[in-house]
Each structure stands twice: as C-alpha cells, then as structure tokens.
Scaffold this motif. Structure first.
Motif, short mmCIF file in Angstrom:
data_model
loop_
_atom_site.label_atom_id
_atom_site.label_comp_id
_atom_site.label_asym_id
_atom_site.label_seq_id
_atom_site.Cartn_x
_atom_site.Cartn_y
_atom_site.Cartn_z
N THR A 88 0.85 -1.19 0.00
CA THR A 88 0.00 0.00 0.00
C THR A 88 0.89 1.25 0.00
OG1 THR A 88 -0.17 -0.19 2.41
CG2 THR A 88 -1.98 -1.08 1.10
N THR A 89 1.70 1.40 1.03
CA THR A 89 2.65 2.52 1.09
C THR A 89 4.07 2.08 0.78
OG1 THR A 89 3.05 2.19 3.45
CG2 THR A 89 1.27 3.69 2.85
N GLY A 90 4.30 0.77 0.63
CA GLY A 90 5.66 0.28 0.45
C GLY A 90 6.43 0.18 1.75
N LEU A 91 5.73 0.11 2.87
CA LEU A 91 6.40 0.18 4.17
C LEU A 91 7.37 -0.97 4.40
CD1 LEU A 91 6.77 1.62 6.85
CD2 LEU A 91 4.79 0.38 7.74
N GLN A 103 18.41 -4.29 -3.13
CA GLN A 103 17.42 -4.32 -4.21
C GLN A 103 16.04 -4.54 -3.62
OE1 GLN A 103 19.81 -7.42 -6.54
NE2 GLN A 103 18.74 -6.33 -8.17
N THR A 104 15.18 -3.53 -3.71
CA THR A 104 13.84 -3.64 -3.14
C THR A 104 12.80 -3.40 -4.23
OG1 THR A 104 13.92 -1.32 -2.45
CG2 THR A 104 14.50 -2.99 -0.80
N TYR A 105 11.80 -4.25 -4.24
CA TYR A 105 10.72 -4.19 -5.21
C TYR A 105 9.39 -4.21 -4.47
CZ TYR A 105 14.31 -5.78 -8.55
OH TYR A 105 15.44 -5.91 -9.30
N ALA A 115 2.46 3.76 -7.25
CA ALA A 115 3.04 5.10 -7.33
C ALA A 115 3.35 5.63 -5.94
CB ALA A 115 2.07 6.04 -8.05
N LEU A 116 2.46 5.36 -4.97
CA LEU A 116 2.69 5.83 -3.61
C LEU A 116 3.93 5.19 -3.01
CD1 LEU A 116 1.76 7.45 -1.14
CD2 LEU A 116 0.26 5.54 -0.54
N ALA A 117 4.11 3.89 -3.22
CA ALA A 117 5.28 3.20 -2.70
C ALA A 117 6.56 3.76 -3.30
CB ALA A 117 5.18 1.70 -2.97
N GLU A 118 6.56 4.00 -4.60
CA GLU A 118 7.73 4.59 -5.24
C GLU A 118 8.02 5.97 -4.69
OE1 GLU A 118 7.21 4.52 -9.45
OE2 GLU A 118 7.67 2.38 -9.62
N ASN A 120 7.15 7.20 -1.75
CA ASN A 120 7.65 7.10 -0.37
C ASN A 120 9.11 6.68 -0.36
OD1 ASN A 120 5.38 7.88 1.11
ND2 ASN A 120 4.48 5.83 1.03
N GLY A 121 9.51 5.82 -1.31
CA GLY A 121 10.91 5.46 -1.41
C GLY A 121 11.78 6.66 -1.68
N VAL A 122 11.39 7.47 -2.67
CA VAL A 122 12.15 8.68 -3.00
C VAL A 122 12.22 9.62 -1.81
CG1 VAL A 122 12.15 10.74 -4.45
CG2 VAL A 122 11.64 8.51 -5.46
N LEU A 123 11.11 9.78 -1.11
CA LEU A 123 11.05 10.68 0.05
C LEU A 123 12.06 10.28 1.11
CD1 LEU A 123 9.46 13.06 1.34
CD2 LEU A 123 7.93 11.35 2.33
N ASN A 124 12.35 8.98 1.22
CA ASN A 124 13.27 8.49 2.23
C ASN A 124 14.65 8.16 1.68
OD1 ASN A 124 11.64 8.00 4.94
ND2 ASN A 124 10.28 7.46 3.24
#
Length: 219
Positions: A88-91, A103-105, A115-118, A120-124
């Motif tokens: 959902t969020t990629g948590l 490597q995380t998918y 899109a949200l998971a991607e 959130n990845g960029v944000l962190n």
C-alpha cells in the motif's frame, strides 16, 4: 538499529496523523511535515499518505515488521533481492531498505499504491521498483529471483492464488514472510503455504498472525 518491539506503546489510529507511530524503540513512521522525536538514535520513515495496512500502526503491519527485521537474524540486512507483495505505502520495502537491503521491489495490482510506494521510497532516499503483481512473479523473468518475499495483506484471496508463483520466484533457501490474515483464517492459510514451504516461525500480535517460511535449499 535496535529491533526491540514496542508492545506497551500501541497507537493504532487509522484516521489521525497527529503523532509518530512507534514500531520499535528506534523506528517510527511520520506523516507530512511531522517533526521526528527529539531522541538520539531514532530512525524515522516519512510517509506521504496514511493507509490502514501501511503505517506500522495496525497489528498486522507491526508484527510483519518485527518479524521481517529478524530475517534471517536481527544483525544482518533483510536478504536481497526483496519484494513486498500487495504493497500500500511500500512500508515493508522501506523497512528492508533501511536494514541495508540493496534491491527492493513491490508488486501491486493498484496503480495508485505502486506510485505511492515509489514516491515514499524517494522521500526516504531509496529506490523501490514497482511492477504489477503478476509481472513481479513472472516465471520467465523472476524464476528463483528473490531471496525474501513479504506481505502484510496475507488475507487477500488474490495473493493466496499466487502462492505457486511466489514459490517459483524465490531462490532455494530463500524466505517468505506472510502476515495480514486473521486468526480465523490462519490454519487454512498455513496449511496452504506448507504445501510449498517449511515453517520457520509462527508469531501473533493482538490476534494477527505472522508466519516466516523457507524454501528448501535444493529443489
């Protein structure tokens, strides 16, 4: 990073985003411009949007994170390549990334969640590569590819139907973490998973089980 679970600070609140969610004594999730806790040694994961199974506050998310940080043990990164299914969020992918996974998918049938998971990845400061669920388990491209697969939405009928594909996508000796199903469905799901995997550990938090399984080292 200390991974001691926080049992006495349970703060599941799906409709409010007013305070950090403590997942362990040294790991919190934050929302928007929320300031991090004024304490040394805290790892903060900042999320763009609050989701029921994607913040660490829900019991299913919390038990999934606790168990994920222990695969294969608490001193090493989560095995790589890693994928979170039904994100959902990629948590879970973010938690794997902060543990040192390279490597995380994430695989999801929702364009919005992907899109949200991607994002959130960029944000962190991490790259989370998103693919449709079926493509992320495509045997032509992902046969025996992942070292670790995890989900915190294990009650999903769609995911249960993908168990053979999940098995085929994991390298021999690799791990599967299955969480997010209710206690009432636990025995049935566990039996279904045991047709393919060996159970390593079964845990439970507030009626939400988590199962750590492993694929045989030789096939």
């Amino acid at each position: 990073m200390s991974t001691e679970p926080v049992h006495g600070m349970f703060d599941f609140c799906p409709s409010e985003e007013t305070a950090p969610i403590w997942i362990t004594n040294h790991l919190v999730t934050l929302f928007g411009e929320m300031p991090p806790p004024p304490k040394d040694g805290i790892v903060s994961l900042r999320l763009l949007k609050h989701e029921l199974f994607g913040t660490g506050g829900h019991p299913a998310s919390r038990i999934a994170i606790w168990r994920l940080l222990g695969v294969p043990n608490y001193d090493d990164p989560v095995p790589t390549p890693f994928i979170e299914l039904g994100a959902t969020t990629g948590l879970l992918a973010l938690v794997a990334a902060i543990s040192g996974t390279e490597q995380t998918y994430q695989g999801s049938n929702s364009v919005e969640s992907a899109a949200l998971a991607e994002d959130n990845g960029v944000l962190n400061g991490f790259e989370i590569r998103s693919e449709p669920l079926a493509l992320s388990l495509d045997p032509d491209d992902r046969a025996e590819f992942y070292e670790c697969v995890a989900t915190q939405v294990g009650g999903s009928t769609i995911l249960r139907n993908f168990i053979p594909e999940i098995y085929a996508s994991i390298k021999p000796g690799g791990y599967l973490l299955w969480a997010g199903h209710t206690a009432s469905h636990h025995q049935g799901i566990k039996a279904q998973l045991e047709e393919f995997f060996k159970v390593e550990l079964v845990d439970d938090f507030m009626g939400w089980p988590a199962i750590v399984l492993r694929k045989a080292k030789t096939t």
